[in-house]
Design a protein around this motif. Structure first.
Motif, PDB file in Angstrom:
ATOM      1  N   PHE A 264       7.437 -27.272   0.082  1.00 30.92           N
ATOM      2  CA  PHE A 264       7.193 -26.455  -0.783  1.00 30.92           C
ATOM      3  C   PHE A 264       6.042 -26.337  -1.700  1.00 30.92           C
ATOM      4  O   PHE A 264       4.878 -25.708  -2.056  1.00 30.92           O
ATOM      5  CB  PHE A 264       8.538 -25.674  -1.561  1.00 30.92           C
ATOM      6  CG  PHE A 264       9.013 -24.520  -0.961  1.00 30.92           C
ATOM      7  CD1 PHE A 264       9.215 -24.859   0.149  1.00 30.92           C
ATOM      8  CD2 PHE A 264      10.159 -23.639  -1.411  1.00 30.92           C
ATOM      9  CE1 PHE A 264       9.842 -23.652   0.505  1.00 30.92           C
ATOM     10  CE2 PHE A 264      11.083 -22.954  -1.299  1.00 30.92           C
ATOM     11  CZ  PHE A 264      11.166 -23.198  -0.307  1.00 30.92           C
ATOM     12  N   ALA A 265       6.161 -27.667  -2.089  1.00 33.71           N
ATOM     13  CA  ALA A 265       4.832 -28.435  -3.014  1.00 33.71           C
ATOM     14  C   ALA A 265       3.897 -28.185  -2.667  1.00 33.71           C
ATOM     15  O   ALA A 265       3.059 -28.130  -3.821  1.00 33.71           O
ATOM     16  CB  ALA A 265       5.403 -29.648  -3.556  1.00 33.71           C
ATOM     17  N   ARG A 266       3.063 -28.131  -1.345  1.00 32.69           N
ATOM     18  CA  ARG A 266       2.092 -27.506  -0.808  1.00 32.69           C
ATOM     19  C   ARG A 266       1.570 -26.320  -1.398  1.00 32.69           C
ATOM     20  O   ARG A 266      -0.058 -26.346  -1.436  1.00 32.69           O
ATOM     21  CB  ARG A 266       2.230 -28.367   0.085  1.00 32.69           C
ATOM     22  CG  ARG A 266       1.887 -27.324   1.184  1.00 32.69           C
ATOM     23  CD  ARG A 266       2.180 -28.037   2.679  1.00 32.69           C
ATOM     24  NE  ARG A 266       2.390 -29.275   3.105  1.00 32.69           N
ATOM     25  CZ  ARG A 266       2.748 -30.067   3.816  1.00 32.69           C
ATOM     26  NH1 ARG A 266       2.435 -29.687   5.300  1.00 32.69           N
ATOM     27  NH2 ARG A 266       3.642 -31.255   3.837  1.00 32.69           N
ATOM     28  N   PHE A 267       2.493 -25.626  -1.803  1.00 29.76           N
ATOM     29  CA  PHE A 267       1.395 -23.714  -1.631  1.00 29.76           C
ATOM     30  C   PHE A 267       1.195 -23.571  -3.175  1.00 29.76           C
ATOM     31  O   PHE A 267       0.679 -22.660  -2.240  1.00 29.76           O
ATOM     32  CB  PHE A 267       3.435 -23.603  -1.154  1.00 29.76           C
ATOM     33  CG  PHE A 267       3.759 -23.639   0.405  1.00 29.76           C
ATOM     34  CD1 PHE A 267       2.771 -24.099   1.555  1.00 29.76           C
ATOM     35  CD2 PHE A 267       4.861 -23.450   0.609  1.00 29.76           C
ATOM     36  CE1 PHE A 267       2.767 -24.002   3.095  1.00 29.76           C
ATOM     37  CE2 PHE A 267       5.578 -23.642   1.897  1.00 29.76           C
ATOM     38  CZ  PHE A 267       4.890 -24.414   2.818  1.00 29.76           C
ATOM     39  N   PRO A 268       1.870 -23.921  -4.218  1.00 27.45           N
ATOM     40  CA  PRO A 268       0.925 -23.760  -5.129  1.00 27.45           C
ATOM     41  C   PRO A 268      -1.294 -23.497  -5.328  1.00 27.45           C
ATOM     42  O   PRO A 268      -1.452 -22.897  -5.271  1.00 27.45           O
ATOM     43  CB  PRO A 268       1.623 -23.716  -5.748  1.00 27.45           C
ATOM     44  CG  PRO A 268       2.863 -24.711  -5.787  1.00 27.45           C
ATOM     45  CD  PRO A 268       2.782 -24.792  -3.938  1.00 27.45           C
ATOM     46  N   LYS A 269      -0.870 -24.927  -4.363  1.00 26.62           N
ATOM     47  CA  LYS A 269      -2.852 -24.921  -3.862  1.00 26.62           C
ATOM     48  C   LYS A 269      -3.100 -24.262  -2.657  1.00 26.62           C
ATOM     49  O   LYS A 269      -4.147 -23.879  -2.915  1.00 26.62           O
ATOM     50  CB  LYS A 269      -3.055 -26.752  -4.021  1.00 26.62           C
ATOM     51  CG  LYS A 269      -4.263 -27.029  -3.996  1.00 26.62           C
ATOM     52  CD  LYS A 269      -4.458 -28.415  -3.127  1.00 26.62           C
ATOM     53  CE  LYS A 269      -5.709 -29.005  -3.396  1.00 26.62           C
ATOM     54  NZ  LYS A 269      -6.028 -28.339  -2.378  1.00 26.62           N
ATOM     55  N   LEU A 270      -2.264 -24.542  -2.163  1.00 31.43           N
ATOM     56  CA  LEU A 270      -3.137 -23.401  -0.851  1.00 31.43           C
ATOM     57  C   LEU A 270      -3.049 -22.405  -1.440  1.00 31.43           C
ATOM     58  O   LEU A 270      -4.421 -21.969  -1.223  1.00 31.43           O
ATOM     59  CB  LEU A 270      -1.639 -24.114   0.266  1.00 31.43           C
ATOM     60  CG  LEU A 270      -1.827 -22.820   1.384  1.00 31.43           C
ATOM     61  CD1 LEU A 270      -3.347 -23.056   2.607  1.00 31.43           C
ATOM     62  CD2 LEU A 270      -0.646 -23.133   2.584  1.00 31.43           C
ATOM     63  N   ALA A 271      -1.984 -21.383  -2.047  1.00 35.16           N
ATOM     64  CA  ALA A 271      -2.175 -19.871  -2.050  1.00 35.16           C
ATOM     65  C   ALA A 271      -3.049 -19.879  -3.249  1.00 35.16           C
ATOM     66  O   ALA A 271      -4.374 -19.199  -2.867  1.00 35.16           O
ATOM     67  CB  ALA A 271      -0.601 -19.310  -2.730  1.00 35.16           C
TER      68      ALA A 271
END
Length: 585
Positions: A264-271
Motif C-alpha cells: 500500500f505504501a507505494r500507492f499515494p505517490k503513484l496516485a
C-alpha cells in the motif's frame, strides 16, 4: 569482495532499502502537514543515512543524489525556503531515482546517475548558485581520507537505526538534532528488539523450508489415510505427528508474514503522480494496512494492485470541474482496505468517481465481438460488469498511456487466479467503483473439500463453501438459462461438474456444494463429498495451464493426482455452455 564486504553491502541494501521505500509515504504525509518538523527531520535523516552508507561503499551517483536532496531539505529545516510544490516534486523525483539505484544495486548492475536536470533543480531549490561539489565517498561517511574503527561502528549503528556515536569529523551537511522515533513515520526498527532477538533470513531459505513442510504434509496425509490398520501405539504416533506438523506449518507461515502496508505504501505517490499528469486531485486513504499475509503474496499482488490504482485514478476519478458540477469535492477519494476473513485476505479498492454503466459495458462487449448479442441479453447488470475482465475489453474511448490500451484487467484477473484468488467488480454510475480481491493467506497449503464426480476426485477451496446438501432432483427447476433449486429461502443457480467434464451423468444420488462468490451463491453439483483435507498446491503442467475452472493440482494420500478447481472459472465456463442448466436425472 570478501565475505565481510558482502555482509556490509547486504546490511546496506537491507537497511537503506527500507529507508528509501518509506520515503515516498513520509513525503506524502509531509505534503499534507508541512509543519510536522519531526517528520521533516525523519526524511532528512533517511537521505543523510543512505548518503553515508553509499559514501562508505563508494557509490558516487547515490551519494550525489542524496546530498542534493539533503541540502534542499536542510534549507526547509532552516526555514530558508518553504516546503512547497516545487520542493515536493523535486524530492519525489529524487526518491524515484534513489529507488531505481537501489534496484540496480540489488541486481548488481552499474549505477546510472540521476539526470543533470534533476540535480540542477535540487541545487537551485537549495539556494546554491552552482552545483555543490560532491564529497569524497569516504569523507561522506565520516570525514578525512580514512575511516576509523569508531567512525565505521557509528556508520553501522546509523544503518541499523541505533544512536550514532560521536565521530571526529562533522558531516558535509549539518546533522539534525536526533528526535525521538515517531510511530507513524516508521523511520527505524523498534528499539525494543535487541540484536540477539532478531535475525535476517534470506527469502529463498524460507521458501525451501515451506516446500519441505508441504512434503511433510503429504506424508502425514498418507499416514492418516492408513492409520485404521495401525495398532494403538502407531495410531497415537500418527496423531502426534499430525499435531506437530500443523504447529510447524503455522509457525513457518507466521515467519513469512508481512503487512500488506508494504504494498500500500507505494500507492499515494503513484496516485498523486497519475493525478497530476491528468490535472486531477486525489486523496488516498488506507484501512487495515497492518493486515498480514505471506511474503510471496505481498510481492505477487504488487503489479495487479498498481494497475487497479492507475485505473481508478485514470478511468474513475473525474476532473475537478466535473466533480464540482456533480456536487462532489474537487479531490476524489481512493480507499484501499485490507482485512482477514478466515484463511483468506480481502482487499478492497474503492473510488468515489464516475462509476461504470453496466448497459454501456454490455453494448461495448457486443460491439467488440467478445460476446454474442443473445448471450449478452441474458446477463444481469452485475454479470455485465464482469465482462470488463475479458481480454481486450475497454470502455474508455481514448487510449491512455497511463492505464494501457484496452488490455490489463484480464491480466489482473489471470494473475489473481494464479494465486488461487478471485476478483469482483461492483459499480454505481455517479457514485464510484469497488474492486474486491480475495486471496489465500499462503500459497503453499490450502484447506480443501475433496469431492468426486464421475469417478474423478477434485479439490474445492474450503473458504468460500457455506453449505453442502443432497440434491433432490424433483426440486430442480429452470430459470432463464440455469437449473436452480431453492436453498435456505433463496434461489440457488446450479453448476454441474459432469457438464464441465463433458461426460454424461450416471444415475444415482448427487450432492450440492454451495459457495459464496462475492454477493452471489452458486451450487456445484458433484457425485460424492469425500471430506475435508489440507492439500499442498502443485503447479499445473503446460497442457492444463490456463484451462477455465482449474487453478492447480495436488497429490492425494494414495499418490494419485487431484485437480484443484476454481469456482469463478467453473461459473464462467458454465455461462459459456449453450443451454447450461439442463438437469441430469
Amino acid at each position: 569482495m570478501s565475505s565481510s564486504d558482502d555482509d556490509i553491502r547486504n546490511d546496506f541494501l537491507a537497511e537503506a532499502g527500507e529507508l528509501v521505500e518509506q520515503l515516498a509515504t513520509q513525503l506524502m504525509a509531509l505534503e499534507r502537514d508541512p509543519a510536522d518538523h519531526e517528520l521533516l527531520n525523519a526524511v532528512f535523516r533517511a537521505f543523510h543515512t543512505v548518503k553515508g552508507g553509499a559514501g562508505f561503499l563508494q557509490l558516487p551517483p547515490l551519494v550525489e543524489l542524496c546530498h542534493a536532496a539533503e541540502d534542499v531539505l536542510n534549507a526547509v529545516r532552516n526555514r530558508r525556503r518553504a516546503f512547497d510544490d516545487a520542493v515536493m516534486d523535486a524530492v519525489m523525483q529524487a526518491v524515484d531515482a534513489a529507488q531505481r539505484m537501489m534496484a540496480e544495486l540489488y541486481a548488481n548492475a552499474p549505477l546510472v546517475a540521476a539526470s543533470p536536470e534533476l540535480l540542477t533543480q535540487l541545487h537551485a531549490l537549495a539556494g546554491a548558485a552552482a552545483p555543490v561539489a560532491m564529497p569524497a565517498p569516504v569523507a561522506a561517511a565520516g570525514g578525512g581520507d580514512t575511516i576509523s574503527d569508531d567512525e565505521f561502528e557509528a556508520l553501522l549503528d546509523e544503518l541499523h537505526g541505533k544512536p550514532a556515536k560521536p565521530v571526529g569529523a562533522a558531516s558535509s551537511s549539518p546533522s539534525p538534532p536526533r528526535a525521538a522515533p515517531v510511530a507513524k513515520t516508521a523511520v527505524a526498527p523498534a528499539a525494543a528488539k535487541t540484536e540477539a532477538e532478531t535475525i535476517r533470513v534470506e527469502t529463498h531459505k524460507l521458501d525451501q523450508l515451506m516446500n519441505l513442510i508441504g512434503e511433510l504434509v503429504l506424508v502425514r496425509n498418507r499416514l492418516k489415510a492408513g492409520k485404521n490398520g495401525f495398532d494403538e501405539a502407531a495410531a497415537r504416533a500418527v496423531g502426534e505427528l499430525d499435531f506437530i506438523t500443523r504447529s510447524l506449518q503455522n509457525t513457518v507461515a507466521q515467519v513469512r508474514m508481512q503487512p500488506i502496508g508494504k504494498v500500500f505504501a507505494r500507492f499515494p505517490k503513484l496516485a498523486r503522480d497519475v493525478a497530476r499528469q491528468l490535472g486531477k486531485q486525489v486523496n488516498v486513504v488506507f484501512e487495515g494496512e497492518d493486515t498480514e499475509l505471506d511474503k510471496n503474496l505481498v510481492d505477487a499482488l504488487a503489479d495487479p494492485l498498481v494497475h487497479m490504482v492507475r485505473n481508478s485514478v485514470d478511468h474513475g476519478i473525474e476532473m475537478p470541474d466535473v466533480r464540482a458540477r456533480a456536487g462532489k469535492p474537487a479531490a476524489g477519494t481512493l480507499l484501499l482496505r485490507a482485512s482477514q476473513a478466515g484463511d483468506h485476505i480481502r482487499i478492497d479498492i474503492r473510488d468515489d468517481g464516475a462509476g461504470i454503466d453496466a448497459e454501456r459495458v454490455r453494448a461495448k462487449a457486443i460491439e467488440k465481438g467478445v460476446i454474442e448479442r443473445e448471450t449478452a441479453a441474458t446477463l444481469s447488470p452485475a454479470d455485465c460488469l464482469q465482462l470488463i475482465f475479458l481480454p481486450g475489453f475497454s470502455t474508455k474511448e481514448q487510449v491512455s498511456d497511463l492505464s494501457g490500451r484496452g488490455v490489463g484487467m484480464d491480466v489482473v484477473m489471470s494473475r489473481i487466479k494464479r494465486l488461487n484468488g478471485t476478483v469482483e467488480l461492483d459499480s454505481t454510475p455517479g457514485a464510484g467503483t469497488a474492486l474486491r480481491i480475495r486471496v489465500p493467506l499462503t500459497l503453499a497449503v490450502l484447506p480443501a473439500l475433496i469431492v468426486r464426480s464421475e469417478d474423478r476426485r477434485f479439490a474445492l477451496p474450503l473458504a468460500p463453501i457455506s453449505d453442502v446438501f443432497r440434491l433432490d432432483a424433483a426440486r430442480v427447476r429452470r430459470a432463464e438459462r440455469w437449473d436452480v433449486v431453492d436453498s435456505r429461502g433463496a434461489e440457488l443457480r446450479l453448476v454441474h461438474l459432469d457438464r464441465w467434464l463433458g461426460v454424461a451423468a450416471a444415475d444415482g444420488p448427487r450432492h450440492v456444494v454451495v459457495a459464496q462468490l462475492g454477493d452471489e451463491r452458486y451450487g456445484f453439483v458433484v457425485r460424492d463429498v469425500v471430506g475435508r483435507e489440507e492439500i499442498v498446491i502443485k503447479p499445473l503442467g503446460a497442457s492444463l495451464r490456463g484451462l477455465a475452472g482449474i487453478s492447480g493440482a495436488t497429490v492425494m494420500p494414495d499418490g494419485r493426482i487431484a485437480l484443484i478447481l476454481d469456482f469463478n472459472g467453473l461459473v464462467a465456463a458454465a455461462r459459456a455452455l449453450p443451454g447450461e442448466g439442463v438437469t441430469h436425472g
